[in-house]
Design an enzyme around this catalytic site. Sequence first.
Site, mmCIF file in Angstrom:
data_model
loop_
_atom_site.group_PDB
_atom_site.id
_atom_site.type_symbol
_atom_site.label_atom_id
_atom_site.label_comp_id
_atom_site.label_asym_id
_atom_site.label_seq_id
_atom_site.Cartn_x
_atom_site.Cartn_y
_atom_site.Cartn_z
ATOM 1 N N LYS A 53 0.844 -1.207 0.000
ATOM 2 C CA LYS A 53 0.000 0.000 0.000
ATOM 3 C C LYS A 53 0.878 1.257 0.000
ATOM 4 O O LYS A 53 0.597 2.217 -0.711
ATOM 5 C CB LYS A 53 -0.944 -0.031 1.221
ATOM 6 C CG LYS A 53 -2.049 -1.075 1.079
ATOM 7 C CD LYS A 53 -2.834 -1.330 2.368
ATOM 8 C CE LYS A 53 -3.798 -2.512 2.153
ATOM 9 N NZ LYS A 53 -4.533 -2.908 3.354
ATOM 10 N N GLN A 97 -5.247 -1.998 9.294
ATOM 11 C CA GLN A 97 -4.968 -3.302 8.693
ATOM 12 C C GLN A 97 -5.498 -4.420 9.584
ATOM 13 O O GLN A 97 -5.272 -4.423 10.798
ATOM 14 C CB GLN A 97 -3.449 -3.452 8.465
ATOM 15 C CG GLN A 97 -3.055 -4.695 7.704
ATOM 16 C CD GLN A 97 -3.571 -4.720 6.271
ATOM 17 O OE1 GLN A 97 -3.712 -3.692 5.615
ATOM 18 N NE2 GLN A 97 -3.879 -5.909 5.783
ATOM 19 N N ASP A 120 -11.695 1.714 3.406
ATOM 20 C CA ASP A 120 -11.933 0.266 3.275
ATOM 21 C C ASP A 120 -13.416 -0.025 3.032
ATOM 22 O O ASP A 120 -13.775 -1.114 2.571
ATOM 23 C CB ASP A 120 -11.523 -0.447 4.570
ATOM 24 C CG ASP A 120 -10.183 -1.151 4.466
ATOM 25 O OD1 ASP A 120 -9.808 -1.558 3.352
ATOM 26 O OD2 ASP A 120 -9.517 -1.296 5.512
HETATM 27 N N1 GUN Z 1 -6.771 -7.582 5.715
HETATM 28 C C1 GUN Z 1 -7.031 -8.372 4.651
HETATM 29 N N2 GUN Z 1 -7.695 -7.685 3.702
HETATM 30 C C2 GUN Z 1 -7.842 -6.431 4.175
HETATM 31 C C3 GUN Z 1 -8.442 -5.256 3.646
HETATM 32 O O1 GUN Z 1 -8.984 -5.216 2.531
HETATM 33 N N3 GUN Z 1 -8.382 -4.157 4.439
HETATM 34 C C4 GUN Z 1 -7.806 -4.181 5.666
HETATM 35 N N4 GUN Z 1 -7.834 -3.056 6.372
HETATM 36 N N5 GUN Z 1 -7.244 -5.246 6.182
HETATM 37 C C5 GUN Z 1 -7.269 -6.370 5.442
#
Ligand code: GUN
Length: 286
Positions: A53, A97, A120
């Site tokens: 990211k 996350q 998200d």
């Molecule tokens: N962990 C696995 N997939 C995701 C996601 O799309 N967003 C976040 N914040 N954590 C994750």
Amino acid sequence: MFTLIDGQAVAANIKTTIAEKLATYKLKNGSVPTLAVFIVGDNPASKVYVAGKERATELVGIRSIVERLPQDTTEAQLIAKIAEHNADDSIHGILVQLPLPTHIDAMRVTIAIAPEKDVDGFHPVNVGLLSIGTPQFIPCTPYGIMKLLETYNINPAGKLAVIVGRSNIVGKPIANLLLQADATVALCHSKTSDLKELCKQADILIAAVGKPNVITREYVKSGAVVIDVGINRLADGKLCGDVDFESVNKVASAITPVPKGVGPMTIAMLMQNTLEAYERFAGNNP
Ligand code: GUN
């Protein structure tokens, strides 16, 4: 005709478009969209995702703030930090996350994020808006899947879409999006009876199970479009999806590989959601 769906190429195009747009905004008024990412503890997979990211934000010109918090961070401490970012007008997107350490309640943390910064799309306000067909933020992986279908001119209208896996992150939101795109949707899970027979009827089959290679050729109708959301690490360190690619690619009309399928799209759509958060914050003329 067989199509290998190239998520990496589509994601690269999306990121280039975002970068170009942000460059013009910067020239106009020097403002910079900003994404804050929280990672708690040292889950190795989470570290890899967060690094991906960060790389993407640099590439497109989004400022990123990564808050790396120790494993023993309390829920109250995390929520207090989120509240600071909620109140900070220079931050447009906030992401925590997942998974979080077990002593932290992920839903209480999700609810603490301001819905207008929830890139998200996991906050119940955003889940509700998506479910009634007026989304503010679409969760990144389902958003990426819809973009792939659109890019490859695969119109879900009138098709039978079968989704395997009912998670809040993928299964449920992609079911909503496909329904809104006029597909007939079956959302399947571990208690579904005759899963194989149901999958075999699908025009569009979405595998979001989290188990390596469980969707074999016997689950797939000839000519079906197969989208593999799984990212599983095998004992030898190699990545593989939920779909047994080598057998399924002989019957599917189109398929996403792992890696370089859905994965890169998730990150590209996070950049898109951050751009959308920034544009909404700044009004029509950022
Ligand atoms: N962990 C696995 N997939 C995701 C996601 O799309 N967003 C976040 N914040 N954590 C994750």
